[in-house]
Design a protein around this motif. Sequence first.
Motif, PDB file in Angstrom:
ATOM      1  N   VAL A 249      13.985 -15.599   1.329  1.00 56.70           N
ATOM      2  CA  VAL A 249      12.803 -15.655   2.178  1.00 56.70           C
ATOM      3  C   VAL A 249      11.746 -14.705   1.627  1.00 56.70           C
ATOM      4  CG1 VAL A 249      11.894 -15.214   4.494  1.00 56.70           C
ATOM      5  CG2 VAL A 249      14.152 -16.255   4.211  1.00 56.70           C
ATOM      6  N   GLU A 250      10.523 -15.188   1.522  1.00 61.81           N
ATOM      7  CA  GLU A 250       9.422 -14.347   1.061  1.00 61.81           C
ATOM      8  C   GLU A 250       8.971 -13.474   2.227  1.00 61.81           C
ATOM      9  OE1 GLU A 250       4.955 -14.768  -0.929  1.00 61.81           O
ATOM     10  OE2 GLU A 250       6.356 -16.454  -0.980  1.00 61.81           O
ATOM     11  N   ILE A 251       9.366 -12.226   2.230  1.00 60.18           N
ATOM     12  CA  ILE A 251       9.098 -11.322   3.342  1.00 60.18           C
ATOM     13  C   ILE A 251       8.292 -10.134   2.848  1.00 60.18           C
ATOM     14  CG2 ILE A 251      11.320 -10.122   3.024  1.00 60.18           C
ATOM     15  CD1 ILE A 251      11.394  -9.802   6.115  1.00 60.18           C
ATOM     16  N   SER A 252       7.401  -9.641   3.690  1.00 60.77           N
ATOM     17  CA  SER A 252       6.566  -8.504   3.305  1.00 60.77           C
ATOM     18  C   SER A 252       7.415  -7.246   3.162  1.00 60.77           C
ATOM     19  CB  SER A 252       5.487  -8.259   4.375  1.00 60.77           C
ATOM     20  OG  SER A 252       6.066  -7.659   5.537  1.00 60.77           O
ATOM     21  N   ASP A 253       6.823  -6.221   2.545  1.00 60.44           N
ATOM     22  CA  ASP A 253       7.464  -4.918   2.552  1.00 60.44           C
ATOM     23  C   ASP A 253       7.526  -4.407   3.997  1.00 60.44           C
ATOM     24  OD1 ASP A 253       7.715  -4.801  -0.234  1.00 60.44           O
ATOM     25  OD2 ASP A 253       5.691  -3.954  -0.455  1.00 60.44           O
ATOM     26  N   VAL A 254       8.476  -3.539   4.264  1.00 56.88           N
ATOM     27  CA  VAL A 254       8.502  -2.860   5.558  1.00 56.88           C
ATOM     28  C   VAL A 254       7.249  -1.990   5.655  1.00 56.88           C
ATOM     29  CG1 VAL A 254       9.721  -1.177   6.987  1.00 56.88           C
ATOM     30  CG2 VAL A 254      11.018  -2.891   5.690  1.00 56.88           C
ATOM     31  N   PHE A 255       6.582  -2.039   6.800  1.00 58.14           N
ATOM     32  CA  PHE A 255       5.345  -1.277   6.956  1.00 58.14           C
ATOM     33  C   PHE A 255       5.223  -0.764   8.387  1.00 58.14           C
ATOM     34  CE2 PHE A 255       4.219  -5.551   8.320  1.00 58.14           C
ATOM     35  CZ  PHE A 255       3.400  -5.346   9.423  1.00 58.14           C
ATOM     36  N   HIS A 256       4.273   0.140   8.578  1.00 55.36           N
ATOM     37  CA  HIS A 256       3.899   0.574   9.920  1.00 55.36           C
ATOM     38  C   HIS A 256       2.385   0.515  10.028  1.00 55.36           C
ATOM     39  CE1 HIS A 256       3.844   4.337   7.531  1.00 55.36           C
ATOM     40  NE2 HIS A 256       2.866   4.723   8.350  1.00 55.36           N
ATOM     41  N   PRO A 257       1.862   0.288  11.229  1.00 58.15           N
ATOM     42  CA  PRO A 257       0.414   0.137  11.389  1.00 58.15           C
ATOM     43  C   PRO A 257      -0.320   1.460  11.161  1.00 58.15           C
ATOM     44  CG  PRO A 257       1.614  -0.786  13.275  1.00 58.15           C
ATOM     45  CD  PRO A 257       2.587   0.041  12.490  1.00 58.15           C
ATOM     46  N   GLY A 258      -1.379   1.402  10.355  1.00 56.20           N
ATOM     47  CA  GLY A 258      -2.218   2.575  10.170  1.00 56.20           C
ATOM     48  C   GLY A 258      -3.180   2.765  11.330  1.00 56.20           C
ATOM     49  N   VAL A 259      -3.510   1.656  11.999  1.00 58.80           N
ATOM     50  CA  VAL A 259      -4.338   1.678  13.200  1.00 58.80           C
ATOM     51  C   VAL A 259      -3.657   0.774  14.215  1.00 58.80           C
ATOM     52  CG1 VAL A 259      -6.492   2.119  11.954  1.00 58.80           C
ATOM     53  CG2 VAL A 259      -5.778  -0.243  12.400  1.00 58.80           C
ATOM     54  N   PRO A 260      -3.844   0.993  15.501  1.00 60.36           N
ATOM     55  CA  PRO A 260      -3.200   0.151  16.505  1.00 60.36           C
ATOM     56  C   PRO A 260      -3.535  -1.327  16.319  1.00 60.36           C
ATOM     57  CG  PRO A 260      -4.125   2.107  17.545  1.00 60.36           C
ATOM     58  CD  PRO A 260      -4.608   2.103  16.125  1.00 60.36           C
ATOM     59  N   GLY A 261      -2.494  -2.156  16.335  1.00 61.62           N
ATOM     60  CA  GLY A 261      -2.695  -3.592  16.222  1.00 61.62           C
ATOM     61  C   GLY A 261      -2.681  -4.127  14.810  1.00 61.62           C
ATOM     62  N   ALA A 262      -2.545  -3.260  13.806  1.00 62.68           N
ATOM     63  CA  ALA A 262      -2.595  -3.711  12.417  1.00 62.68           C
ATOM     64  C   ALA A 262      -1.446  -4.656  12.082  1.00 62.68           C
ATOM     65  CB  ALA A 262      -2.577  -2.514  11.472  1.00 62.68           C
ATOM     66  N   GLN A 263      -0.361  -4.617  12.864  1.00 65.95           N
ATOM     67  CA  GLN A 263       0.755  -5.507  12.587  1.00 65.95           C
ATOM     68  C   GLN A 263       0.400  -6.970  12.835  1.00 65.95           C
ATOM     69  OE1 GLN A 263       0.533  -3.298  15.041  1.00 65.95           O
ATOM     70  NE2 GLN A 263       1.750  -3.848  16.838  1.00 65.95           N
ATOM     71  N   PHE A 264      -0.666  -7.219  13.615  1.00 64.34           N
ATOM     72  CA  PHE A 264      -1.033  -8.591  13.938  1.00 64.34           C
ATOM     73  C   PHE A 264      -2.077  -9.169  12.995  1.00 64.34           C
ATOM     74  CE2 PHE A 264       0.315  -6.765  18.052  1.00 64.34           C
ATOM     75  CZ  PHE A 264       1.381  -7.620  18.302  1.00 64.34           C
TER      76      PHE A 264
END
Length: 226
Positions: free
Chosen positions: A108-123
Motif C-alpha cells: 500500500v502506498e502510504i505516507s510517512d508518519v507525521f504530526h500536524p504542524g498547525v491544527p487541522g493539517a492532517q486533513f
Amino acid sequence: MSIRTDSSESAGRDGSATTVDMKLEVVVIPVADVDRAQAFYKRLGWRLDADFAFDNGFRVVQFTPPGSGASVQFGSGITSASAGSGPGLYLIVSDIQAAHGAFADLGVEISDVFHPGVPGAQFGPGGADRIRGLAPEHATYGSFATFSDPDGNEWLVQEVTERLPGRLDAAEPTFASSADLANAMRRASIAHGEHKKRAGGEYDVNWPDWYAAYMVAERAGTELPT
C-alpha cells in the motif's frame, strides 16, 4: 452512542428518562469499479462480510477492518456520490509505526508518519504543515499517516494510546482485539519494567503477548495457549 430524552412519550413508567443505544456500524464509500475496490480491501486483510448482486444491477459489498466494530460498504447503485469523494475516513490504531509497516508490507502506498504542524493539517493536502515523525512526546491522538484506495477515497490512520475522558463506555469491552490489548499491556510493562529496575529486578519484555492471547481466549471460550 446513547441518546437521552426526557419527552413523555419516551419516559419510563416511573417517569425517568430512557436511553436508546445507537451503534454506527456501516459507512458507505463511493467507488467506480466494484471488483477493483473489492480486490484492494481484500488485500488489506479486511473481512469480507457480504457481496450481494441483484438482477436490477444493484450490488453491495461490505468489508470490516480487523478489530473494528464498524464496516464499510460500496457497490453499484448504493450511492450517488462521485467515486473517490470519501475523504478523511478514520482508522484508529494503537501503534502507528507497526500499522505503517503492515500497510507498506502489503504494497500500500502510504505516507510517512507525521504530526500536524498547525491544527487541522492532517486533513489538508500533504505539505509543510505536516511534520514528519511522531507527535511531540508521542502524544495520543497526535500521530497520523494517510493512504488512498484505487478510487482516491482517503484513509486517515491515527494513533490513539489513551482515550479522552468520557470516550469509553464502561459497559462495553475496552479492547477490540488481542493486538490492541497486547499493545496496552506492553506500555504497562515498560512502566513496570522501570519500576522493577529501580527495585533491582528484571522483567520479560514479551510477556504481554502471551498474557493478552490467554485473556482474550479465556473470555471468548476458545482454546487456551499453553
